[in-house]
Design an enzyme around this catalytic site. Structure first.
Site, PDB file in Angstrom:
ATOM      1  CG  HIS A   1      -0.318   0.413   2.496  1.00 24.24           C
ATOM      2  ND1 HIS A   1       0.218  -0.494   3.391  1.00 24.24           N
ATOM      3  CD2 HIS A   1      -0.123   1.640   3.048  1.00 24.24           C
ATOM      4  CE1 HIS A   1       0.701   0.163   4.441  1.00 24.24           C
ATOM      5  NE2 HIS A   1       0.507   1.449   4.248  1.00 24.24           N
TER       6      HIS A   1
ATOM      7  CG  ASP B   1       0.196  -3.837   2.798  1.00 28.17           C
ATOM      8  OD1 ASP B   1       0.340  -3.759   1.564  1.00 28.17           O
ATOM      9  OD2 ASP B   1      -0.011  -2.851   3.517  1.00 28.17           O
TER      10      ASP B   1
ATOM     11  CB  SER C   1       2.998   2.067   6.621  1.00 26.72           C
ATOM     12  OG  SER C   1       1.670   2.470   6.833  1.00 26.72           O
TER      13      SER C   1
ATOM     14  CB  CYS D   1     -39.516 -10.092 -67.475  1.00 23.21           C
ATOM     15  SG  CYS D   1     -39.669  -8.312 -67.726  1.00 23.21           S
TER      16      CYS D   1
ATOM     17  CG  HIS E   1     -39.658  -5.109 -73.387  1.00 24.54           C
ATOM     18  ND1 HIS E   1     -40.878  -5.641 -73.041  1.00 24.54           N
ATOM     19  CD2 HIS E   1     -39.923  -4.128 -74.311  1.00 24.54           C
ATOM     20  CE1 HIS E   1     -41.841  -5.038 -73.721  1.00 24.54           C
ATOM     21  NE2 HIS E   1     -41.284  -4.106 -74.503  1.00 24.54           N
TER      22      HIS E   1
END
Length: 985
Positions: A195, A204, A238, A629, A702
């Protein structure tokens, strides 16, 4: 005296044998008491039982498992058998050797050859001619590493790292960092946690097994002996490694005698090695500091900052600068956390238009915050104002774009192409790139040139100089020249297209009956005259004079070139939509076209191409029906369709476009359908067309098929490909030819020249008839659901039909057929299943109809799913739309307590729609009715014998009802009634 002889080679030795002193030894027998009981071995039975296992274990080896356990690894039975056989062979060899007769060994050789000593060459050794070395060789004592040495090394490493604030890396499968720092005048060891790098993990830090002892050894610095209370830990601690025995307060679990600080959750300090849930990780307070962020910011700030000539002075407070930085960051990159990858992915997934809209919204919000909180940062306010101004949407004029596109969107001539490009450029607004700006300026320049050079004295539409010559070069079609599309005879391979072309031949062609002769099909009748086919020339006379006579055609006396032969757009000729001319301006008149058998003739420039027609079920010849046709044009387009899309193409033509065109459509309508097909199938844009002859006397076009034409003198239309034919679909095209009709005989025909398309689809009456037919014929129902699944929607027209289909499990069958193909069909079937369950519970017909109307909106939302090639799809949408609008219109009446239904009318409609359900046996033959009657009578008799009279009465009433429903009231014969009465008694 006896002797013994021993012989070895040529030596013989005689040894005397000594006589035994005593040959017999007499030992007195000891008397044994028969009363003594010998003790039995208690393990004899066990050893006998375990003897096979112990014998097998003699051959086993010992190995160590992953967990460290030593176990026996036994041999396989085959291997033990091989080992036993080998041992027996060796023992047999020894036994045979020992029992062999004596023999003299006179020579011993190696491999049966000469003695190696005799094969060596005699070499004379000489001393080396070199100066002897005077170097004294030193023997180094090998370095040995013991346990005590390792501990000493760790102590020295710990002391060195403590003095110099170093970082120690423990490298295994992963790298673990231990940083030696000062904490409150004491030396401390910190482990680098996840962390601290901005990564949240359940654990951790993960230490390998061998690392625990090293971490414990290296962590014994000055903080190791100090007491630590849980309340004394704060942010920045920490990764701090503490002595587990010196902790006071609320601490989580730890192991190996040390504790690695991670953070606090619910008042408890947790170890970084403990596995936590992600919910706990998200909400806990971690004791990390933003040192990494600030170190990165300071590291790059000095590198990328703008150079300045003045001396910078602190004008704004650091706290306010931090707040302003947060506002700017959220304005440009809105996220919950800067370190979150999901937040960044959401920004990356935005389109350019969405990103501009978000930027405009966020900068507007940031400007409001800056003006309220920190108005002194005027430079930030100015920059945000500029960004908001640049990102403000400027493409709101969609109505103007639509209006311009309707007027000139289909025009492909200058200057309209430049105007269309500028219209698209204006619609994009701020999304235009620098290259698009340059292109827009070029289009504007072309418009200026056109306006400057425009003159009104140019005479347009003058037929005196009109020339529209046929190209002598034939149209090149890649699909007819690709080797993969041709067989060994260079004939076109239809592949899967041949199977799907049957949809044309089954519906719009007829077989030529040879018994009638070819002359019966020679006259092609048209509303205002007729055209003679050359089908009679399929019978070739061997007389040359007669053959030359048949080569002469019948002139139709067509008029010369006039305005009716041309097509103009904005005063300019559209040459593909005009009749062809010679060099002198006279029209090219058609000659006699010879007939062929089973060929599709395409191309009107150069040499025509003959393609083998798809093979039918029979060898008979086919000719298009009267008035159809023009189907040969779609057949020619099928050549350019891939085999995978052939089914979709033929179903679109048969189910959507042919019902719209019908007999004798205008050339404009035919071109419109070709334009629509070109959108779905772009490969047909260069498909070659059959010859199209223009008859101005009868205003007819035609389409020449494989039977040619005896009638001559017709004008020839220049359009040779689909992309040229679709030009007739433009409303702005000034042409008389586009209103000419194409096809055969007309029946009650009304020319449609407006923009409203003819309605296509299936009527509600025919849909109900097909559903009722499928209810009593499972094969028909399966075919209906496979080919036209949207017919299910028409079951809501009648509650009786809806319930009957529910009881027949038709909705379940639809789910099974379409579950893996299309999701909307199973959803429709599920909704209808639930609706049928509700309708069956309703007590009155009005309530049933109201329930059906209320579900129309939901059914419409599910059914309306884009374009679908289905004959019933459009009709189903029309039905649902009508019912939804009716429900909305009647909602006010229902809320006011009024009944919008006429009871008598509702009953009449329901009776008419459900009437076929009550008479399904009307068309069954008499034999079928008698057979069914016998089955019913047998069922009554067996039921009467087996059950009580009360139950039999109920069964008799049910069977009576079934019989009257099928045959009508009073149909049960007198004999059957008497038999029932006798059975009851």
């Amino acid at each position: 005296m006896a002797t013994s002889v021993i012989q070895f080679g040529s030596f013989v030795c005689n040894l005397p044998k000594s006589q035994p002193l005593c040959t017999t030894v007499h030992c007195p027998k000891q008397s044994m008491s028969t009363n003594i009981v010998r003790p039995s071995d208690p393990f004899a039975e066990l050893e006998k039982h375990l003897e096979p296992y112990l014998q097998k274990r003699m051959d086993a080896t010992i190995r160590q498992t992953k967990g460290g356990t030593l176990v026996y690894k036994h041999m396989s039975e085959a291997k033990r058998a091989r080992k036993l056989r080998k041992k027996q062979r060796e023992e047999e060899e020894v036994r045979l050797f020992m029992n062999a007769a004596p023999y003299i060994v006179s020579n011993i050789t190696i491999g049966g050859g000469e003695v190696p000593s005799k094969m060596e060459e005699v070499s004379i050794k000489r001393p080396l001619n070199k100066t002897p070395s005077r170097k004294i060789k030193k023997s180094l004592t090998p370095v040995t590493f013991r346990d005590g040495h390792m501990n000493k090394f760790l102590r020295e490493l710990r002391d060195c790292a403590t003095r110099n604030s170093m970082t120690v890396h423990l490298i295994g499968k992963r790298k673990t960092e231990l940083a030696f720092k000062r904490r409150a005048s004491l030396n401390a060891v910190y482990a680098t946690l996840h962390h601290m790098r901005g990564v949240d993990r359940k654990r951790d830090i993960v230490l390998e097994e061998w690392m625990n002892d090293y971490v414990l050894n290296l962590s014994k610095v000055s903080t190791w002996g100090s007491l630590f209370h849980a309340e004394s830990l704060k942010r920045g601690d920490s990764g701090l490694i503490l002595n587990a025995r010196a902790l006071r307060g609320k601490f989580g679990r730890c192991s190996r005698g040390f504790f690695i600080v991670r953070g606090k959750s619910d008042g408890v300090v947790l170890d970084a090695r403990s596995k936590l849930s992600m919910a706990t990780v998200t909400h806990m307070e971690q004791y990390s500091t933003p040192e990494a962020f600030w170190s990165g910011l300071e590291k790059k700030w000095s590198v990328v900052r703008k150079p300045t000539a003045h001396t910078c002075k602190p004008t704004y407070s650091v706290s306010n600068c931090g707040e302003v930085a947060a506002i700017i960051a959220q304005a440009l990159f809105p996220c919950h956390k800067l370190t979150c990858g999901e937040c960044s992915k959401e920004i990356c997934d935005l389109t350019s238009n969405e990103c501009v809209q978000e930027l405009y919204k966020n900068t507007s919000l940031a400007l409001e915050r800056m003006n309220n909180l920190h108005p002194e940062f005027q430079h930030i306010v100015k920059v945000l104002s500029v960004v908001r101004q640049l990102t403000e949407a400027s493409n709101h004029g969609t109505e103007t774009f639509d209006e311009i596109f309707k007027m000139i969107g289909s025009k492909t001539q200058s200057p309209f192409t430049h105007l269309n490009k500028l219209n698209e450029f204006m619609l994009k607004g701020n999304e235009n790139t620098s290259g698009e700006w340059l292109t827009a300026r070029q289009h504007l320049r072309e418009l200026v040139r056109f306006q400057k050079n425009r003159t009104d004295n140019i005479k347009k539409g003058d037929l005196a100089s009109f020339r529209n010559k046929l190209s002598a070069r034939a149209q090149y079609n890649l699909y007819l020249s690709c080797d993969n599309q041709l067989d060994k005879n260079a004939s076109f391979l239809w592949g899967q297209r041949e199977y799907h072309a049957r949809r044309f031949f089954l519906n719009f062609f007829q077989q030529i009956d040879p018994s009638k002769g070819y002359l019966a099909y020679e006259d092609r009748t048209i509303p205002n005259g007729s055209r003679k086919l050359a089908i009679g020339n399929l019978i070739v006379p061997l007389d040359l004079a007669e053959f030359r006579k048949r080569m002469n055609g019948i002139d139709t006396q067509q008029p010369p070139i006039g305005k009716y032969c041309t097509s103009q757009l904005d005063g300019n000729f559209v040459y593909p939509c005009c009749c062809t001319t010679l060099d002198d301006g006279q029209p090219i008149r058609s000659a006699v076209y010879a007939p062929t058998k089973k060929h599709l003739v395409v191309g009107n420039t150069g040499d025509t191409k003959y393609i083998n027609l798809p093979k039918g079920d029979t060898e008979m010849l086919y000719i298009a029906l009267d008035g159809y046709c023009y189907i040969n044009i779609y057949l020619a387009m099928l050549v350019n369709i891939s085999e995978e899309e052939a089914k979709d193409f033929t179903k679109k033509v048969r189910d959507i476009f042919m019902p719209k065109l019908g007999k004798w459509p205008t050339l404009m309508d035919l071109a419109t359908t070709c334009a629509q097909l070109r959108i779905f199938h772009p490969d047909v844009h260069d498909a070659e067309l059959p010859r199209i002859l223009v008859d101005h006397n009868t205003q007819t076009c035609h389409v020449v098929d494989s039977y040619g034409s005896i009638s001559t003198g017709y004008h020839i239309l220049k359009a040779a490909t689909v992309s040229q034919l679709v030009l007739f679909a433009d409303d702005n095209l000034e042409s008389e030819i586009k209103h000419y009709r194409v096809g055969g005989i007309v029946e009650n025909h009304k020319v449609q020249i407006d923009n409203q398309p003819s309605r296509c689809g299936v009527s509600e009456f025919h849909a109900i008839r097909m559903l009722i037919k499928g209810i009593y014929r499972p094969s028909v129902m399966y075919e209906l659901l496979s080919e036209e699944p949207y017919l299910l929607v028409f079951s809501i027209l009648s509650p009786s039909i809806l319930i009957a289909m529910y009881n027949d499990r038709a909705f379940e069958l639809a789910v099974q057929i379409w579950l893996e193909k299309e999701q909307s069909i199973p959803l429709i079937a599920t909704i209808l299943t639930n609706l049928a369950a509700k309708v069956s519970v309703a007590t009155t017909l009005v309530q049933q109809l109201q329930l059906i109307e209320l579900s129309a909106d939901q059914l419409l939302n599910v059914t309306c799913d884009g374009f679908r090639v289905s004959f019933a799809y459009q009709s189903a949408l029309t039905l649902l739309t009508r019912m939804r609008d009716q429900a909305k219109a009647n909602s006010e009446l229902i809320s006011g307590g009024f009944n919008e239904y006429d009871q008598d009318l509702a009953w009449t409609l329901e009776k008419k729609l459900s009437r076929p359900l009550t008479r399904p046996m009307e068309r069954i033959k008499l034999a079928g009715k008698i057979s069914l009657l016998l089955v019913l009578k047998k069922a009554k008799d067996s039921f009467a014998v087996k059950y009580q009279k009360q139950k039999f009465a109920r069964c008799q009433r049910n069977i009576q009802f079934i019989t009257e429903t099928i045959y009508g009231k009073g149909f049960l014969p007198h004999e059957s009634r008497s038999s029932v009465h006798q059975a009851r008694n």
